[in-house]
Design a protein around this motif. Structure first.
Motif, PDB file in Angstrom:
ATOM      1  N   ARG A 112      11.021  -2.478  -4.088  1.00 26.88           N
ATOM      2  CA  ARG A 112       9.760  -2.199  -4.782  1.00 26.88           C
ATOM      3  C   ARG A 112       9.910  -2.212  -6.300  1.00 26.88           C
ATOM      4  O   ARG A 112       9.034  -2.686  -7.019  1.00 26.88           O
ATOM      5  N   SER A 113      11.017  -1.704  -6.811  1.00 27.35           N
ATOM      6  CA  SER A 113      11.196  -1.635  -8.263  1.00 27.35           C
ATOM      7  C   SER A 113      11.341  -3.022  -8.885  1.00 27.35           C
ATOM      8  O   SER A 113      11.136  -3.183 -10.083  1.00 27.35           O
ATOM      9  N   ARG A 114      11.680  -4.029  -8.093  1.00 26.00           N
ATOM     10  CA  ARG A 114      11.855  -5.393  -8.603  1.00 26.00           C
ATOM     11  C   ARG A 114      10.598  -6.247  -8.450  1.00 26.00           C
ATOM     12  O   ARG A 114      10.567  -7.380  -8.920  1.00 26.00           O
ATOM     13  N   ILE A 115       9.595  -5.721  -7.774  1.00 28.41           N
ATOM     14  CA  ILE A 115       8.369  -6.485  -7.519  1.00 28.41           C
ATOM     15  C   ILE A 115       7.270  -5.960  -8.429  1.00 28.41           C
ATOM     16  O   ILE A 115       7.068  -4.746  -8.522  1.00 28.41           O
ATOM     17  N   PRO A 116       6.536  -6.843  -9.090  1.00 36.68           N
ATOM     18  CA  PRO A 116       5.422  -6.373  -9.929  1.00 36.68           C
ATOM     19  C   PRO A 116       4.429  -5.563  -9.086  1.00 36.68           C
ATOM     20  O   PRO A 116       4.129  -5.934  -7.939  1.00 36.68           O
ATOM     21  N   PRO A 117       3.937  -4.444  -9.621  1.00 43.63           N
ATOM     22  CA  PRO A 117       3.050  -3.559  -8.847  1.00 43.63           C
ATOM     23  C   PRO A 117       1.840  -4.258  -8.225  1.00 43.63           C
ATOM     24  O   PRO A 117       1.483  -3.979  -7.082  1.00 43.63           O
ATOM     25  N   LYS A 118       1.212  -5.174  -8.956  1.00 40.29           N
ATOM     26  CA  LYS A 118       0.041  -5.861  -8.402  1.00 40.29           C
ATOM     27  C   LYS A 118       0.428  -6.739  -7.217  1.00 40.29           C
ATOM     28  O   LYS A 118      -0.299  -6.811  -6.221  1.00 40.29           O
ATOM     29  N   VAL A 119       1.566  -7.389  -7.289  1.00 39.40           N
ATOM     30  CA  VAL A 119       2.033  -8.240  -6.191  1.00 39.40           C
ATOM     31  C   VAL A 119       2.373  -7.370  -4.983  1.00 39.40           C
ATOM     32  O   VAL A 119       2.002  -7.687  -3.848  1.00 39.40           O
ATOM     33  N   PHE A 120       3.059  -6.258  -5.243  1.00 44.35           N
ATOM     34  CA  PHE A 120       3.436  -5.345  -4.163  1.00 44.35           C
ATOM     35  C   PHE A 120       2.203  -4.830  -3.427  1.00 44.35           C
ATOM     36  O   PHE A 120       2.113  -4.908  -2.205  1.00 44.35           O
ATOM     37  N   LYS A 121       1.236  -4.309  -4.193  1.00 43.09           N
ATOM     38  CA  LYS A 121       0.005  -3.785  -3.584  1.00 43.09           C
ATOM     39  C   LYS A 121      -0.760  -4.883  -2.849  1.00 43.09           C
ATOM     40  O   LYS A 121      -1.256  -4.668  -1.737  1.00 43.09           O
ATOM     41  N   GLY A 122      -0.858  -6.046  -3.446  1.00 43.65           N
ATOM     42  CA  GLY A 122      -1.560  -7.149  -2.808  1.00 43.65           C
ATOM     43  C   GLY A 122      -0.923  -7.532  -1.481  1.00 43.65           C
ATOM     44  O   GLY A 122      -1.619  -7.738  -0.482  1.00 43.65           O
ATOM     45  N   CYS A 123       0.399  -7.596  -1.459  1.00 42.50           N
ATOM     46  CA  CYS A 123       1.097  -7.948  -0.215  1.00 42.50           C
ATOM     47  C   CYS A 123       0.904  -6.855   0.843  1.00 42.50           C
ATOM     48  O   CYS A 123       0.664  -7.161   2.017  1.00 42.50           O
ATOM     49  N   MET A 124       1.016  -5.610   0.444  1.00 43.93           N
ATOM     50  CA  MET A 124       0.863  -4.515   1.401  1.00 43.93           C
ATOM     51  C   MET A 124      -0.563  -4.462   1.967  1.00 43.93           C
ATOM     52  O   MET A 124      -0.754  -4.294   3.171  1.00 43.93           O
ATOM     53  N   TYR A 125      -1.558  -4.622   1.097  1.00 40.96           N
ATOM     54  CA  TYR A 125      -2.944  -4.627   1.572  1.00 40.96           C
ATOM     55  C   TYR A 125      -3.217  -5.826   2.482  1.00 40.96           C
ATOM     56  O   TYR A 125      -3.950  -5.717   3.469  1.00 40.96           O
ATOM     57  N   THR A 126      -2.623  -6.965   2.155  1.00 46.77           N
ATOM     58  CA  THR A 126      -2.783  -8.152   3.001  1.00 46.77           C
ATOM     59  C   THR A 126      -2.177  -7.914   4.377  1.00 46.77           C
ATOM     60  O   THR A 126      -2.775  -8.274   5.401  1.00 46.77           O
ATOM     61  N   MET A 127      -0.996  -7.298   4.423  1.00 50.48           N
ATOM     62  CA  MET A 127      -0.361  -7.011   5.715  1.00 50.48           C
ATOM     63  C   MET A 127      -1.194  -6.008   6.525  1.00 50.48           C
ATOM     64  O   MET A 127      -1.363  -6.172   7.736  1.00 50.48           O
ATOM     65  N   MET A 128      -1.726  -4.987   5.852  1.00 51.66           N
ATOM     66  CA  MET A 128      -2.569  -4.017   6.560  1.00 51.66           C
ATOM     67  C   MET A 128      -3.830  -4.690   7.102  1.00 51.66           C
ATOM     68  O   MET A 128      -4.246  -4.426   8.233  1.00 51.66           O
ATOM     69  N   ALA A 129      -4.425  -5.566   6.300  1.00 56.59           N
ATOM     70  CA  ALA A 129      -5.621  -6.287   6.752  1.00 56.59           C
ATOM     71  C   ALA A 129      -5.293  -7.187   7.941  1.00 56.59           C
ATOM     72  O   ALA A 129      -6.070  -7.271   8.897  1.00 56.59           O
ATOM     73  N   ALA A 130      -4.136  -7.823   7.899  1.00 59.90           N
ATOM     74  CA  ALA A 130      -3.723  -8.684   9.014  1.00 59.90           C
ATOM     75  C   ALA A 130      -3.576  -7.857  10.292  1.00 59.90           C
ATOM     76  O   ALA A 130      -4.028  -8.272  11.366  1.00 59.90           O
ATOM     77  N   PHE A 131      -2.957  -6.683  10.182  1.00 60.69           N
ATOM     78  CA  PHE A 131      -2.815  -5.810  11.352  1.00 60.69           C
ATOM     79  C   PHE A 131      -4.178  -5.393  11.880  1.00 60.69           C
ATOM     80  O   PHE A 131      -4.406  -5.371  13.088  1.00 60.69           O
ATOM     81  N   LEU A 132      -5.103  -5.059  10.987  1.00 63.18           N
ATOM     82  CA  LEU A 132      -6.439  -4.644  11.405  1.00 63.18           C
ATOM     83  C   LEU A 132      -7.172  -5.778  12.114  1.00 63.18           C
ATOM     84  O   LEU A 132      -7.759  -5.574  13.182  1.00 63.18           O
TER      85      LEU A 132
END
Length: 138
Positions: A83-103
């Motif tokens: 997480r510390s190596r990934i830009p915060p916006k990219v990290f959040k975007g990827c996590m939200y995308t994965m959550m949306a995919a699961f939903l």
């Protein structure tokens, strides 16, 4: 100061991984999904353990059948570790995308039914049976 890649960190990490895999295997064999047991409705992760057991057997077709998103939890875990190596916006975007995919996959699997992995049977859940018993039902 010890680096993460040193032997000092490898043994506890491997031991924890083996312990988690063993516990998941036992939980799957004894109870199945605890949410499904309680409510009678499969959770968004139902089939994930069976999918990974099929991956260990190199049967990726069956793994995809059990849960089409079985590759996402290791990706999310790797992202959390880095997480510390990934830009915060990219990290959040990827996590939200994965959550949306699961939903999306969860709702699709619930609505389409017909499989033995994801079920919607609230009357078979422990909670329904307890409430029915307390209300004087059968």
């Amino acid at each position: 100061m010890a680096k993460v890649g040193t032997k000092k960190w490898r043994l506890p990490t491997v031991a924890a991984g083996v312990l988690c895999a063993g516990l998941l295997y036992l939980e799957n064999r004894l109870l199945g999904c605890p949410i499904k047991l309680l409510t009678g409705i499969s959770c968004a992760g139902c089939g994930m353990t069976r999918a990974w057991l099929q991956v260990l057997r190199l049967d990726f077709r069956q793994a995809f059948y059990y849960h089409p998103l079985f590759v996402l939890p290791p990706v999310a875990l790797a992202m959390l570790w880095q997480r510390s190596r990934i830009p915060p916006k990219v990290f959040k975007g990827c996590m939200y995308t994965m959550m949306a995919a699961f939903l999306v996959v969860y709702v699709y699997r619930l609505c389409m039914g017909g499989g033995d992995v994801v079920v919607f049977a609230p009357r078979s859940g422990v909670a329904f049976r307890v409430i029915s018993y307390l209300r004087g039902g059968n």
